[in-house]
Design a protein around this motif. Structure first.
Motif, PDB file in Angstrom:
ATOM      1  N   GLU A 101       0.403   3.822  10.762  1.00  0.00           N
ATOM      2  CA  GLU A 101       0.173   5.099  10.366  1.00  0.00           C
ATOM      3  C   GLU A 101      -1.050   5.105   9.641  1.00  0.00           C
ATOM      4  O   GLU A 101      -1.348   4.598   8.521  1.00  0.00           O
TER       5      GLU A 101
ATOM      6  N   PHE B 235       5.500   4.333   0.808  1.00  0.00           N
ATOM      7  CA  PHE B 235       4.977   3.223   1.564  1.00  0.00           C
ATOM      8  C   PHE B 235       3.971   3.685   2.515  1.00  0.00           C
ATOM      9  O   PHE B 235       4.855   4.386   3.393  1.00  0.00           O
ATOM     10  N   VAL B 236       2.998   3.239   2.915  1.00  0.00           N
ATOM     11  CA  VAL B 236       2.203   3.552   4.017  1.00  0.00           C
ATOM     12  C   VAL B 236       2.875   2.614   5.156  1.00  0.00           C
ATOM     13  O   VAL B 236       2.846   1.423   5.003  1.00  0.00           O
ATOM     14  N   ARG B 237       2.988   3.360   6.368  1.00  0.00           N
ATOM     15  CA  ARG B 237       3.802   2.504   7.347  1.00  0.00           C
ATOM     16  C   ARG B 237       2.791   1.839   8.064  1.00  0.00           C
ATOM     17  O   ARG B 237       1.332   2.086   8.012  1.00  0.00           O
ATOM     18  N   ILE B 238       3.105   0.726   8.706  1.00  0.00           N
ATOM     19  CA  ILE B 238       1.946  -0.415   9.407  1.00  0.00           C
ATOM     20  C   ILE B 238       1.143   0.313  10.445  1.00  0.00           C
ATOM     21  O   ILE B 238      -0.086  -0.185  10.632  1.00  0.00           O
TER      22      ILE B 238
ATOM     23  N   LEU C 148       0.742  -1.273   0.011  1.00  0.00           N
ATOM     24  CA  LEU C 148       0.043  -0.220  -0.103  1.00  0.00           C
ATOM     25  C   LEU C 148       0.702   1.396  -0.054  1.00  0.00           C
ATOM     26  O   LEU C 148       1.658   1.457   0.921  1.00  0.00           O
TER      27      LEU C 148
END
Lengths: 248, 248
Positions: free
Chosen positions: A66, A61-64, A25
Motif C-alpha cells: 500500500e 500500520f502501513v500495509r506491505i 512503519l
DNA sequence: GTAATAGTGTCTTTAAGACACTATGTA
DNA sequence: TACATAGTGTCTTAAAGACACTATTAC
C-alpha cells in the motif's frame, strides 16, 4: 523510473530483504478544522497498550503493498468515518528511536483539512479537541490540547506542532484555507478562518480587497439568512486556472 | 512522551514486532549548491544493482538504532566527504510500492545546502551535476540533470523536483539562502544566488533595499579584491535574534 | 426607530520598481 | 583616460492600513 537491466532482473530475483532488521512503519493523521476561534483536531482513545486510554491521533500500520498516501486515506476513513474527499497531504516523518515503546516504529504523519460542518457526524468515541497554540509566528513547538485528561500518546503533541506550523505557512501562498470552509461562505467567515489559523487579528478592509482582487472568489448572488443584522453575500471558491493550491 | 504504565511495561516485554511484514527504510540526500547561474546536485555512480552504473543520489539504509536525521548525516559524510556542518533538513518521504525493484523500500529524503567552495574538494567519483529546471514558479515536476549519460536511478528525478520546490519556497520567508554562501559575500553574489534559485531576474535596487532593511547583514568593513571594477563591500550573515531560519 | 454587521470611498503610509546620477576600483 | 560595477537619491506606482461614511437586515 528507468527500465531494469537483465542484471537487475537476476539481482532482484535473488534479493533477500530480510537480511537486515527493519523498523515498523505507521501513518498518523492530523485531521484539523477551525471553529469557534480555535483550531481543533480529531483524537481517538487508544484501545490497546501502549498508552491504553490516552488520547492519540488516528493512525495505523502501513500495509506491505500500500502506498503511504493510500494508508493515510484508509486510516482517515476507518477511524473518523469521513469519506474520501478531504484534503490530505504528507506532513513530516518522525523516526527517533525511542518514540514508541514497542521498539523502532517510524511514523509518516499526514494532515487532513475538513470543514467543521463535515465533522459534526463522525465516528463514535472520537473527540474534536480544541487546541491551544502557545507560540506565535514562525517558530513552533509542542501544542496543547485544551481539556484533555492526560498527555497525548507517543510524540503526538510535537506532531500537532508541526501540523499547525505547516498550516500557517501554507495559508499565505496556497489556497489551502478553502478546504476548511463549506461550499458557500461569507467574507467574514473567510477572514475569521484566517485569523483562527494565524492566531492574530487581520485588517478587514485590506483582507476584503486582497481576497476580491484574486479571481478565487465567485459571488453566488445569494446572501446568508437569519443573522441579526445585514446579511453578507455568499461566495464559492473558484480554483482558477493552473494552481489548485497543491504547491509543494 | 508520556510515562509508561505497568501494563505498558508488560505489553512491551511481550511485543513481537516481526509479526507483520515491514518495508525497508532508506534515506536519500539531495546535496545542493548554486553556482554559474545554475542549481547543482551531488550524484554518485551506483556500484551495485539495481541500476548499477546509473547516477543516483547518495543514500543508504537506516540502521535500527539510528534516528532519521543521524542516518542522513552519516550518508552525507560517508558519500560526499563533507563534514558535519552543512544545513540538513528532512524533505519528503517516498513510499510508493514499486519505486524500488528490490521490493518495498520507503525512502526518507533529506536536502543539504552547501556553498560551492566547500564542494570543490569532495569524495572521488562524485559528480556535481548541473540541473535544468523545466518549470517556473510554484508547481513542479521532475527535474533534469544536464549532461547525464542516462536517467537517474529509482525515482530520484522526482525527488530532485521536490527539493527545488522546497528550496524556492523557503527562500522567501527563511534565511535558508545563506547556507549556500561562504562566510563573507557581496550583495551582488547574494542577489545572483536568489536569481539562480528562483530562476528569474530580480530588481537590483529593490533587492538591495530589502536586504539592507533586515538586520541579517553585517558589513565587515572589507571589500572584495581583484575584480576589474569598483570592489563591493563584503557582508557576513547575522542570524539576528530568535529565528535561525529553521521555521517549519 | 435601534443594533449590528455589510460594504464603499478616500486619504495616508509603506514598499517595490524605475531611473538618473555619483563613486571607486582596474587596465 | 575608459570601463565596469558599487552605491545613493528621488520620483512613480501599487498595496496595506486607517477611517469615515452609507446600506440592509432583524428586532
Amino acid at each position: 523510473m528507468p527500465r531494469l537491466s537483465p542484471e537487475d532482473e537476476r539481482f532482484v530475483a535473488d534479493y533477500d530483504a530480510s537480511a537486515f532488521p527493519r523498523p515498523s512503519l505507521t501513518v498518523d493523521v492530523v485531521v484539523m478544522t477551525a471553529t469557534d476561534g480555535r483550531l481543533h483536531v480529531v483524537l481517538v482513545r487508544r484501545q490497546a497498550p501502549p498508552f491504553r486510554g490516552a488520547w492519540a491521533l488516528p493512525g495505523g500500520f502501513v500495509r506491505i503493498d500500500e502506498s503511504l498516501d493510500a494508508a493515510a486515506r484508509r486510516v482517515l476513513t476507518a477511524k473518523t468515518g469521513l469519506g474520501d474527499e478531504p484534503w490530505l497531504e504528507q506532513l513530516y516523518t518522525f523516526g527517533d528511536p525511542g518514540r514508541d515503546p514497542r521498539g523502532r516504529v517510524v511514523s509518516v504523519a499526514y494532515f487532513a483539512l475538513v470543514p467543521p460542518e463535515r465533522l459534526a457526524s463522525r465516528a463514535e468515541g472520537t473527540w474534536l479537541a480544541p487546541l491551544h497554540v502557545p507560540w506565535r509566528g514562525e517558530t513552533g513547538g509542542a501544542v496543547e490540547v485544551v481539556g484533555a485528561d492526560g498527555p497525548l500518546a507517543f510524540d503526538h503533541a510535537d506532531l500537532l506542532g508541526v501540523a499547525v506550523l505547516r498550516l500557517r505557512g501554507k495559508l499565505g501562498w496556497t489556497h489551502v484555507g478553502f478546504a476548511l470552509l463549506p461550499e458557500r461562505f461569507t467574507l467574514r467567515r473567510l477572514q475569521q478562518l484566517h485569523e483562527t489559523i494565524l492566531g492574530r487579528a487581520l485588517n478587514k478592509d485590506s483582507f476584503r480587497r486582497r481576497m476580491l482582487a484574486t479571481d478565487l472568489l465567485v459571488a453566488t448572488g445569494e446572501t446568508e439568512g437569519d443573522v441579526g443584522h445585514r446579511p453578507a453575500a455568499l461566495y464559492r471558491f473558484h480554483p482558477g486556472g493552473s494552481d489548485d493550491g497543491r504547491g509543494l
